[in-house]
Design a protein around this motif. Structure first.
Motif, short mmCIF file in Angstrom:
data_model
loop_
_atom_site.label_atom_id
_atom_site.label_comp_id
_atom_site.label_asym_id
_atom_site.label_seq_id
_atom_site.Cartn_x
_atom_site.Cartn_y
_atom_site.Cartn_z
N MET A 1 0.83 -1.19 0.00
CA MET A 1 0.00 0.00 0.00
C MET A 1 0.86 1.24 0.00
N GLU B 1 4.77 -3.59 3.20
CA GLU B 1 5.16 -4.98 3.42
C GLU B 1 6.54 -5.29 2.81
N HIS C 1 -1.46 -7.62 9.15
CA HIS C 1 -1.69 -7.23 7.75
C HIS C 1 -0.39 -7.27 6.94
N GLU C 2 0.63 -6.57 7.42
CA GLU C 2 1.87 -6.46 6.64
C GLU C 2 2.59 -7.81 6.52
N HIS D 1 1.09 -10.09 3.95
CA HIS D 1 1.60 -9.74 2.61
C HIS D 1 2.87 -10.53 2.25
N GLU E 1 -4.20 -6.81 -1.20
CA GLU E 1 -4.85 -6.07 -0.11
C GLU E 1 -6.09 -6.76 0.45
N TYR F 1 -9.49 -2.92 0.13
CA TYR F 1 -9.22 -3.52 1.44
C TYR F 1 -10.49 -4.13 2.05
ZN LIG Z 1 -1.58 -3.88 2.52
#
Ligand SMILES: [Zn+2]
Length: 517
Positions: free
Chosen positions: A1, A319, A342-343, A346, A365, A420
């Protein structure tokens, strides 16, 4: 992102114009001629052609270049935080995939010299970010290439459409951005279709830290002039936008996970009162990666970690491979493990399996966002169904949110909130449709079959259909490719009561507020 959309539009318009011009040149300038023989059967002899200035990405047509495939980047730099001056030499190991009269790299800084297999080559700039290299000798298909580029510049003052992807800070810099990052610090084939391994080394004034991807093949080395050279190595294939540098004043914490992986975490000393919340989040990386490995399949890389960037650095998180970088905003209300989930999700979805075209950003995402919902369930802070119900209800049917198609959001909406939130909702609908057994077989099958490669939405749908035995065309079309809010009988709507806000909601929204736009 990332987070610079006005600029993205400018870049897209500029690069589209460039592509048209260059494609026109290629069509008219191709020296290939059919040479008929007297036997009625023409023999075609093609002269070497210029390599294409892009890889044909549907959103960013001139990102990356045609005609060669990179296997390794050796990026050797010298950086001075006081002036933001960056000098360096990048050595690119590549294989030609066509006969080439010339080829392009994506790069912005001033080039002093280029050599191809030891021979001095000429170079010129073109378009928004193209470095055109004309080797002294024609390159033939299959040939091994060693391309050495020497350069210098001030990345924070090197603008495209008024924009730089390089972030200069009080005490150093961050080379962290998506999808445009490499242009400001190393010449490359800048598209996730061409991954490579990296050696990154940077000389800085002694007392300044440099953090990058992978592991340190040797400790920081003292150099003349009160300088220190930091070295980092990535041994797994890496997309160019996932290589990074964080330069500045950092406290570095190293460790080994129970599974034997090296951990390097780094915390900007500028964080002050935000520091403890950053540590309480990032120090849980190994635990979160271990939990994610149980769902997504074996962790694909050789190291783990996280970098808590400075207060005057980036506002988002990225990420970056083996070691995500986080802006300070995530820690304002205390620890936030959702952004860490989240990261690190990825690392499987985005880093190991990368988009084949930026149009397929949902594969990054949507999946990393759904990992947050699963983490919420794991933490007892709301089940994925409860998060779905609340997310669905929080966007009224007439909201603009439902007009963005997560499966094809457009070049200027790659990081739209719909990619997202609606992206995660799509995966939850898939889970409901195929059942938990099939769903949790599909996720690790995807990361195993496309490990270190690329994927498309259609390929993911085909895999989900193969494993579930269901025709999922309507589900994918409705949730990813049709404007408007899909009709769903959520549990809460069945109960005719507004859904209760899950405990995790505020932190997930806080993360998405910074990640998406
Ligand atoms: Zn992301």
């Amino acid at each position: 992102m990332e987070g610079v959309h006005l600029v993205r539009r400018v870049l897209t318009a500029a690069t589209a114009a460039l592509t048209l011009t260059t494609a026109g040149t290629m069509l008219t300038g191709g020296p290939g001629q059919a040479a008929p023989t007297g036997w009625g059967r023409p023999t075609v002899t093609l002269a070497p052609q210029p390599g294409a200035p892009g890889l044909g990405d549907s959103y960013f047509p001139d990102y990356g270049n045609g005609g060669y495939d990179v296997s390794h980047y050796d990026v050797r730099l010298r950086y001075d935080p006081a002036t933001d001056r960056l000098t360096g030499t990048t050595t690119i190991l590549a294989t030609a995939t066509e006969d080439l009269s010339r080829f392009n790299l994506d790069f912005l800084l001033d080039v002093e010299s280029v050599r191809v297999n030891g021979w001095a080559a000429s170079s010129s700039t073109a378009g928004a970010h193209e470095l055109v290299v004309t080797p002294a000798r024609t390159v033939t298909r299959g040939q091994q290439l060693t391309i050495v580029v020497r350069y210098a510049g001030i990345p924070s003052e090197t603008l495209v459409g008024g924009y730089t992807g390089w972030t200069r800070t009080d005490d150093g810099a961050l080379a962290v951005n998506e999808p445009e990052s490499a242009w400001w610090w190393f010449p490359s084939n800048d598209h996730p279709l061409d991954k490579a391994t990296f050696d990154i080394s940077v000389s800085v004034p002694t007392g300044v830290e440099v953090i990058s991807n992978g592991v340190q093949p040797r400790p920081p080395l003292a150099e003349a002039g009160d300088r220190t050279r930091w070295s980092w190595r990535t041994t797994s294939p890496t997309a160019t936008y996932l290589a990074f540098m964080a330069i500045g004043q950092y406290d570095i914490v190293t460790d080994t996970t129970p599974s034997g992986q090296p951990v390097v975490n780094a915390y900007s000393t500028s964080l002050g009162a935000l520091g403890p919340a950053a540590r309480a989040s990032i120090e849980r990386t190994a635990e979160i990666v271990d939990w994610e490995s149980g769902i997504f399949g074996p962790y694909p890389f050789e190291a783990q970690g996280g970098v808590a960037g400075p207060v005057d650095g980036i506002s988002f998180a990225l990420e970056t491979q083996t070691r995500p970088v986080y802006g300070p905003g995530f820690w304002r209300r205390g620890a936030n493990t959702y952004v860490v989930a989240h990261e690190n999700a990825h690392q499987w979805f985005g880093d190991s399996v990368s988009v084949a075209d930026w149009r397929h950003i949902w594969l990054n995402e949507g999946f990393a966002s759904y990992a947050e919902w699963l983490w919420s369930e794991e933490q007892g802070e709301g089940t994925a169904q409860e998060v779905f119900d609340f997310t669905y209800a929080s966007y009224p049917a007439d909201s603009e949110f439902w007009q963005v198609l997560p499966g094809d959001p457009g070049a200027d909406r790659v990081f739209d909130n719909a990619v997202y939130d609606r992206g995660a909702m799509t995966l939850h609908q898939l889970r409901l449709a195929v059942g938990d057994d099939a769903f949790f077989e599909i996720l690790p099958a995807w990361t195993a079959e496309r490990r270190y490669g690329n994927g498309t939405v259609a390929q993911f749908q085909a895999l989900a259909e193969r494993i579930s035995g269901l025709d999922l065309d309507e589900l994918f079309t409705t949730w990813l490719f049709t404007a408007g809010r899909p009709d769903v009988a959520t549990a809460a709507r069945k109960a005719a009561a507004p859904p209760v806000e899950p405990e995790s909601w505020a932190k997930i929204q806080e993360a998405h507020g910074l990640l998406a736009h």
